[in-house]
Scaffold this motif. Structure first.
Motif, PDB file in Angstrom:
ATOM      1  N   LEU A 246      66.415   4.434  52.763  1.00 54.72           N
ATOM      2  CA  LEU A 246      65.755   3.128  52.831  1.00 54.72           C
ATOM      3  C   LEU A 246      64.329   3.203  52.295  1.00 54.72           C
ATOM      4  O   LEU A 246      63.875   2.326  51.562  1.00 54.72           O
ATOM      5  CB  LEU A 246      65.735   2.620  54.279  1.00 54.72           C
ATOM      6  CG  LEU A 246      67.074   2.122  54.838  1.00 54.72           C
ATOM      7  CD1 LEU A 246      67.008   2.000  56.358  1.00 54.72           C
ATOM      8  CD2 LEU A 246      67.448   0.775  54.222  1.00 54.72           C
ATOM      9  N   ASN A 248      63.185   5.579  50.373  1.00 54.98           N
ATOM     10  CA  ASN A 248      63.180   6.258  49.066  1.00 54.98           C
ATOM     11  C   ASN A 248      62.208   7.432  49.053  1.00 54.98           C
ATOM     12  O   ASN A 248      61.521   7.673  48.064  1.00 54.98           O
ATOM     13  CB  ASN A 248      62.850   5.274  47.941  1.00 54.98           C
ATOM     14  CG  ASN A 248      63.296   5.790  46.583  1.00 54.98           C
ATOM     15  OD1 ASN A 248      64.239   6.574  46.484  1.00 54.98           O
ATOM     16  ND2 ASN A 248      62.603   5.387  45.531  1.00 54.98           N
ATOM     17  N   LEU A 269      58.641  -0.680  55.838  1.00 49.11           N
ATOM     18  CA  LEU A 269      59.069  -1.009  54.477  1.00 49.11           C
ATOM     19  C   LEU A 269      59.036  -2.527  54.321  1.00 49.11           C
ATOM     20  O   LEU A 269      59.403  -3.263  55.248  1.00 49.11           O
ATOM     21  CB  LEU A 269      60.491  -0.489  54.244  1.00 49.11           C
ATOM     22  CG  LEU A 269      61.129  -0.756  52.873  1.00 49.11           C
ATOM     23  CD1 LEU A 269      60.399   0.036  51.789  1.00 49.11           C
ATOM     24  CD2 LEU A 269      62.605  -0.374  52.900  1.00 49.11           C
ATOM     25  N   ILE A 271      60.665  -5.672  52.631  1.00 47.51           N
ATOM     26  CA  ILE A 271      61.888  -6.126  51.969  1.00 47.51           C
ATOM     27  C   ILE A 271      61.810  -7.641  51.827  1.00 47.51           C
ATOM     28  O   ILE A 271      61.696  -8.357  52.834  1.00 47.51           O
ATOM     29  CB  ILE A 271      63.155  -5.742  52.762  1.00 47.51           C
ATOM     30  CG1 ILE A 271      63.228  -4.224  53.000  1.00 47.51           C
ATOM     31  CG2 ILE A 271      64.418  -6.220  52.040  1.00 47.51           C
ATOM     32  CD1 ILE A 271      64.370  -3.803  53.913  1.00 47.51           C
ATOM     33  N   ASP A 272      61.851  -8.128  50.583  1.00 49.27           N
ATOM     34  CA  ASP A 272      61.771  -9.569  50.322  1.00 49.27           C
ATOM     35  C   ASP A 272      60.579 -10.214  51.018  1.00 49.27           C
ATOM     36  O   ASP A 272      60.680 -11.320  51.581  1.00 49.27           O
ATOM     37  CB  ASP A 272      63.067 -10.274  50.755  1.00 49.27           C
ATOM     38  CG  ASP A 272      64.246  -9.918  49.862  1.00 49.27           C
ATOM     39  OD1 ASP A 272      64.025  -9.292  48.809  1.00 49.27           O
ATOM     40  OD2 ASP A 272      65.384 -10.267  50.223  1.00 49.27           O
ATOM     41  N   SER A 374      72.958   7.148  48.447  1.00 46.77           N
ATOM     42  CA  SER A 374      72.220   5.870  48.347  1.00 46.77           C
ATOM     43  C   SER A 374      73.128   4.740  47.875  1.00 46.77           C
ATOM     44  O   SER A 374      72.704   3.838  47.151  1.00 46.77           O
ATOM     45  CB  SER A 374      71.012   6.008  47.406  1.00 46.77           C
ATOM     46  OG  SER A 374      70.054   6.868  47.966  1.00 46.77           O
ATOM     47  N   ILE A 377      72.882   0.710  49.679  1.00 44.52           N
ATOM     48  CA  ILE A 377      71.633   0.576  50.432  1.00 44.52           C
ATOM     49  C   ILE A 377      71.013  -0.801  50.181  1.00 44.52           C
ATOM     50  O   ILE A 377      70.455  -1.429  51.090  1.00 44.52           O
ATOM     51  CB  ILE A 377      70.634   1.692  50.068  1.00 44.52           C
ATOM     52  CG1 ILE A 377      71.206   3.069  50.449  1.00 44.52           C
ATOM     53  CG2 ILE A 377      69.297   1.473  50.760  1.00 44.52           C
ATOM     54  CD1 ILE A 377      71.513   3.234  51.923  1.00 44.52           C
ATOM     55  N   ASP A 378      71.132  -1.307  48.943  1.00 42.15           N
ATOM     56  CA  ASP A 378      70.608  -2.638  48.630  1.00 42.15           C
ATOM     57  C   ASP A 378      71.334  -3.719  49.422  1.00 42.15           C
ATOM     58  O   ASP A 378      70.727  -4.713  49.839  1.00 42.15           O
ATOM     59  CB  ASP A 378      70.719  -2.923  47.132  1.00 42.15           C
ATOM     60  CG  ASP A 378      69.695  -2.146  46.309  1.00 42.15           C
ATOM     61  OD1 ASP A 378      68.701  -1.667  46.918  1.00 42.15           O
ATOM     62  OD2 ASP A 378      69.877  -2.001  45.092  1.00 42.15           O
ATOM     63  N   LYS A 381      69.854  -3.659  52.822  1.00 51.03           N
ATOM     64  CA  LYS A 381      68.527  -4.298  52.807  1.00 51.03           C
ATOM     65  C   LYS A 381      68.658  -5.822  52.785  1.00 51.03           C
ATOM     66  O   LYS A 381      67.897  -6.523  53.457  1.00 51.03           O
ATOM     67  CB  LYS A 381      67.728  -3.812  51.600  1.00 51.03           C
ATOM     68  CG  LYS A 381      67.229  -2.372  51.709  1.00 51.03           C
ATOM     69  CD  LYS A 381      66.420  -1.985  50.475  1.00 51.03           C
ATOM     70  CE  LYS A 381      65.877  -0.562  50.590  1.00 51.03           C
ATOM     71  NZ  LYS A 381      65.095  -0.163  49.387  1.00 51.03           N
ATOM     72  N   LEU A 384      69.481  -6.978  56.188  1.00 55.05           N
ATOM     73  CA  LEU A 384      68.294  -6.941  57.046  1.00 55.05           C
ATOM     74  C   LEU A 384      67.382  -8.140  56.776  1.00 55.05           C
ATOM     75  O   LEU A 384      66.891  -8.784  57.711  1.00 55.05           O
ATOM     76  CB  LEU A 384      67.512  -5.641  56.805  1.00 55.05           C
ATOM     77  CG  LEU A 384      68.153  -4.359  57.324  1.00 55.05           C
ATOM     78  CD1 LEU A 384      67.446  -3.134  56.756  1.00 55.05           C
ATOM     79  CD2 LEU A 384      68.110  -4.317  58.848  1.00 55.05           C
ATOM     80  N   ALA A 385      67.168  -8.439  55.498  1.00 55.93           N
ATOM     81  CA  ALA A 385      66.313  -9.579  55.136  1.00 55.93           C
ATOM     82  C   ALA A 385      66.901 -10.881  55.664  1.00 55.93           C
ATOM     83  O   ALA A 385      66.185 -11.731  56.198  1.00 55.93           O
ATOM     84  CB  ALA A 385      66.118  -9.640  53.630  1.00 55.93           C
TER      85      ALA A 385
END
Length: 467
Positions: A246, A248, A269, A271-272, A374, A377-378, A381, A384-385
């Motif tokens: 996450l 990186n 981190l 994210i958006d 990986s 992973i996007d 993310k 999560l957003a």
């Protein structure tokens, strides 16, 4: 606490301390223009009377310490009452040498202008009616905002946000409270100026609005401080590998030995535009190892406070039925029924994907990833957003982000509830008046319509100097 003398003219560095290409020094107060007029000369060596120049104008010239040139500067002029503080203001743009910055500040001090205290410019803006107290607090939040969510919340509050709502609610309550007070003046004549049914209707409506704002603090706090996300699961399912994927970067130690993570590892981190606070925790299992046992206990403690829980599963260790038992145990053990749980099936590259979809089809929000590779992973993310937007973003709705405001709303709500109960119980007028006064006071405490020196000192002492 004694507030700073408002009659003084003050100055401070408005840009960040240290060397840079440029620096800005701000001056505010009644002696601003007279002092600058003595110290400033145009490039042709002429003096300038800043009291007579146009507002919002910029002037190029030199700051002089007697016959010595301190620096070539630009001076921006803002005249009262149309300035940030409501006073005469000048901003000196100079070269960013620390020596030049200090030389100008010392020059101003020798000419009767004192250094500003923390937050004193914004304090003057509040005291001079340029903004209310909640807007003044938003200034500090805007400066410290480190991600889009915090910036959006602070900007909304700075533009009036819910303070307009609070003022409207308070005004309506004050109108009725004044009628109640009028009844007390004519107590012997047994007259009723404030119709109890209308009062009950008003207070019930206000209570509903106050509680709505009060409840928004949970999402507002998330927007301001970041979304707490717990990464949990059995030992050796890849939690530390996921954290590294996450972020990186190699943030957590990865090992095939179960129980490697003994304590909580935290990092954040964006994210958006939303800040997430990730917590990699010790694997959840029964253990006799004292240190690991403490780690598991801490996992449960953090699970109790998390807004989102990523529960990582290795299909080789937990089939669907076992995963459900693990999730139930985690929720029960932490007592957190409000967190959004995202089941994440790790190491999915080692299994038949169609079979995984079939085996775990009953789980909501499930994501299939390979932390080591990986993979997806996007997608995680994005999930999560989406979860954060659902729990922490509210479009144009007013959101409370300050713990102080949340406490005042709680106290106002409590007082309003006592008024409602008192009306139902036909409480005597003077007791109703006391509870109404309490509600009015606590609402006014948010916007600064009522305040104490200690309250202002506590708020503005947290500001940076120069703002």
């Amino acid at each position: 606490m004694h507030l700073p003398n408002r009659g003084d003219t003050i100055c401070a560095l408005a840009t960040a301390p240290g060397m840079g290409a440029l620096a800005v020094i701000r001056i505010s107060g009644r002696e601003t223009f007279a002092t600058l007029s003595r110290l400033f000369k145009t490039m042709k060596g002429k003096t300038k009377d800043f009291a007579t120049v146009r507002p919002y104008s910029i002037h190029y010239g030199q700051l002089m310490d007697q016959h010595k040139v301190v620096d070539e500067v630009l001076v921006s002029i803002f005249k009262n009452p149309h300035s940030f503080t409501g006073e005469d203001i000048a901003e000196i743009s100079c070269h960013g040498s620390v020596y030049i910055q200090q030389s100008i500040l010392q020059l101003l001090q020798r000419n009767g202008i004192r250094l500003a205290e923390a937050g004193e410019f914004t304090l003057r803006a509040f005291l001079n009616g340029k903004m209310d107290l909640s807007q003044a607090e938003a200034v500090a939040d805007l400066i410290s905002a480190q991600h889009e969510g915090a910036h959006k919340a602070a900007l909304q509050q700075l533009r009036g946000g819910y303070s307009n709502t609070i003022r409207e609610l308070r005004t309506r309550l004050v109108d009725f409270a004044s009628l109640i007070e009028l009844e007390l003046d004519f107590a012997e004549e047994d007259v009723e100026f404030a119709n109890r049914d209308k009062l009950l209707e008003l207070v019930t409506e206000l209570q509903r609005e106050v509680r709505k704002l009060q409840e928004s603090f949970a999402s507002g706090n998330v927007m301001k401080n970041g979304v707490p996300v717990l990464i949990a699961g059995k030992p050796n399912v890849g939690k530390s590998t996921l954290l590294n994927a996450l972020l990186n970067e190699e943030r957590a130690i990865v090992s095939d030995i179960a129980g490697t993570t003994r304590d909580v590892i935290e990092d954040h981190l964006i994210i958006d535009g939303i800040r997430f606070r990730f917590m990699d925790t010790a694997g959840i299992r029964h253990t006799e190892d004292t240190i690991e046992k403490i780690g598991v206990e801490r996992t449960m403690q953090h699970a109790a406070k998390a807004t989102i829980i990523i529960y990582l599963c290795d299909p080789a260790q937990s089939e669907a039925a076992e995963l459900q038992r693990e999730l139930d145990s985690l929720i029960k053990g932490s007592g957190n029924n409000h967190a959004m749980v995202i089941p994440v099936i790790n190491k999915s590259d080692r299994f038949d994907y169609d079979q995984l979809l079939k085996d775990y089809r009953t789980f909501n929000n499930v994501v299939f990833i390979s932390a080591k590779e990986s993979r997806n992973i996007d997608e995680l993310k994005a999930k999560l957003a989406g979860a954060a937007i659902g729990s922490g973003e509210s479009g144009e709705q007013s959101i409370v982000t300050s713990a102080r405001h949340a406490e005042s709303l709680h106290l106002a709500s409590s007082a309003l509830q006592k008024v409602i109960d008192g009306i139902h119980q036909q409480l005597v007028t003077d007791l109703l008046a006391l509870e109404l006064k309490d509600a009015v006071y606590h609402l006014g405490n948010i916007t600064g319509e009522v305040y104490t020196d200690d309250l202002l000192g506590n708020i503005f002492s947290k500001f940076c100097i120069g703002k």
